[in-house]
Design a protein around this motif. Structure first.
Motif, short mmCIF file in Angstrom:
data_model
loop_
_atom_site.label_atom_id
_atom_site.label_comp_id
_atom_site.label_asym_id
_atom_site.label_seq_id
_atom_site.Cartn_x
_atom_site.Cartn_y
_atom_site.Cartn_z
N GLY A 55 0.79 -1.22 0.00
CA GLY A 55 0.00 0.00 0.00
C GLY A 55 0.82 1.27 0.00
N HIS A 60 2.95 2.36 -5.89
CA HIS A 60 1.71 2.43 -6.67
C HIS A 60 1.94 2.15 -8.14
CE1 HIS A 60 -1.28 4.65 -3.83
NE2 HIS A 60 -0.63 3.68 -3.21
N LYS A 80 -4.74 2.09 3.97
CA LYS A 80 -3.84 1.86 2.85
C LYS A 80 -4.58 1.26 1.66
CE LYS A 80 0.52 1.35 5.37
NZ LYS A 80 1.64 0.45 5.68
N GLY A 81 -5.49 0.32 1.95
CA GLY A 81 -6.19 -0.36 0.87
C GLY A 81 -7.06 0.57 0.06
N ARG A 84 -5.19 2.37 -2.98
CA ARG A 84 -4.41 1.65 -3.98
C ARG A 84 -4.99 1.87 -5.37
NH1 ARG A 84 -7.12 -3.22 -1.79
NH2 ARG A 84 -8.49 -4.05 -3.42
#
Length: 352
Positions: A55, A60, A80-81, A84
């Motif tokens: 994450g 990225h 964090k999820g 993404r």
């Protein structure tokens, strides 16, 4: 991907087996019978590989471009999820409460003997090792099966060369040096007590205990490198730790897993680099510099003694830095001078 010269892969495993081991449900629409042959980082993964995405913002682009057949990612509902990028077409996304814990468990499935080299031999020099011409071996040297020592290289007393390690020509390996999971170029000097290729400091926690994350990479030491006494260089977690051509490392330097040191860098004593730090070519680090994980220092930058960064800090090349957090040295000097003036006791009756 782990190098089969150093690690034995017990795979392939099915996606269903992997999910069961990690405590993850097989995603809707995914085939539980899909074969996963190995683990790989995001940039090196193919259709038969499992990768992981923490994450982190710096990953990225790599996630969005990855060719991995499956990838561990943070839960979409997590902080964090939710940030993404969209997964590439064909990638099976495996959401996990803890990506690091899930990866550690899965990596241990594929590579249960991932810690330190294990081997048995009756003689100090294995008959399965390849020793070049005019190699000099001092008393107490141990060379494991599959190791290769280039012509005219010398090994000092008590040096230990692990299974599969390859050392080039005209090298000087000092007393009590240990090398594992590594490829070493020509004309490399390692002073007494240096340690290269041991597992990196990789752990994840469930809140009450710590789980070791298998370190499945290597160390690559290019030509004409010098490594000082009691310096330690950890192997990568999945990729490699690299020490570039002509770089010079002083005594008591710590290089963590997956660091990339460019060509002709100089690193003075008691400097520490956390995981995945990148030094571009020609960087100079003075004594006791500390760099946080995923930081990057541009080409020909110089950092003064005891300067440092936090995590994921990018410093421009061609600049001299000082202080912690590191700043261009003139800016840092002005701030120090200003603070000194503020702290100086005022004389009675002075308006300054």
């Amino acid at each position: 991907m782990a190098d089969p010269r150093f690690f034995k892969n017990l795979g392939p495993f099915t996606l269903a087996q992997i999910c069961e081991k990690a405590g993850i449900a097989v995603p809707a629409g995914a085939e539980g019978s899909q074969a996963i042959a190995d683990l790989a980082d995001l940039s090196g993964a193919g259709a038969q590989h499992l990768a992981f995405f923490s994450g982190a913002k710096v990953l990225h682009e790599a996630f969005a471009a990855s060719q991995a057949g499956a990838c561990l990612v943070p839960l979409a509902a997590s902080a964090k999820g939710g940030k993404r990028p969209e997964a590439p077409a064909g990638m099976v996304v495996l959401e996990s409460v803890s990506v690091a814990q899930a990866f550690a468990v899965i990596a241990a499935m594929f590579y249960p003997h991932h810690s330190q080299p294990r081997w048995q031999q009756k003689d100090a020099i294995s008959p399965e090792a390849r020793i070049g011409v005019d190699v000099r071996l001092a008393p107490g040297v141990v060379i494991a099966p599959g190791a290769e020592i280039g012509d005219r290289t010398s090994l000092g007393p008590g040096a230990v060369i692990g299974p599969g390690v390859a050392i080039g020509r005209d090298c000087e390996i000092g007393a009590l040096v240990t090398i594992s999971h590594a490829y070493v170029g020509d004309r490399v000097v390692m002073l007494p007590g240096a340690h290269v290729g041991q597992p990196g400091f990789g752990f994840t926690t469930n809140g009450s205990d710590y789980l070791k994350v298998p370190q499945l990479g290597r160390v690559i030491v290019q030509d004409d490198v010098e490594i000082g006494s009691s310096t330690t260089i950890d192997r990568g977690a999945l990729g490699d730790t690299v020490i570039g051509e002509g770089s010079k490392l002083d005594n008591l330097v710590m290089i963590a897993h997956n660091c990339q040191i460019g060509r002709h860098c100089v690193i003075a004593g008691q400097t520490g680099l956390a995981g995945s730090v990148v030094l571009e070519d020609g960087v100079v680090l003075a004594g006791q510099v500390g760099l946080g994980d995923h930081s990057r220092v541009g080409a020909k930058a110089r950092m003064g003694a005891r300067s440092g960064t936090g995590s994921a800090i990018f410093l421009d090349g061609g600049v001299d830095y000082g202080g912690a957090p590191a700043k261009p040295v003139r800016e840092w000097a002005r701030e120090i001078h200003a603070l000194a003036r503020l702290a100086k006791p005022r004389k009675q009756g002075s308006n300054d």
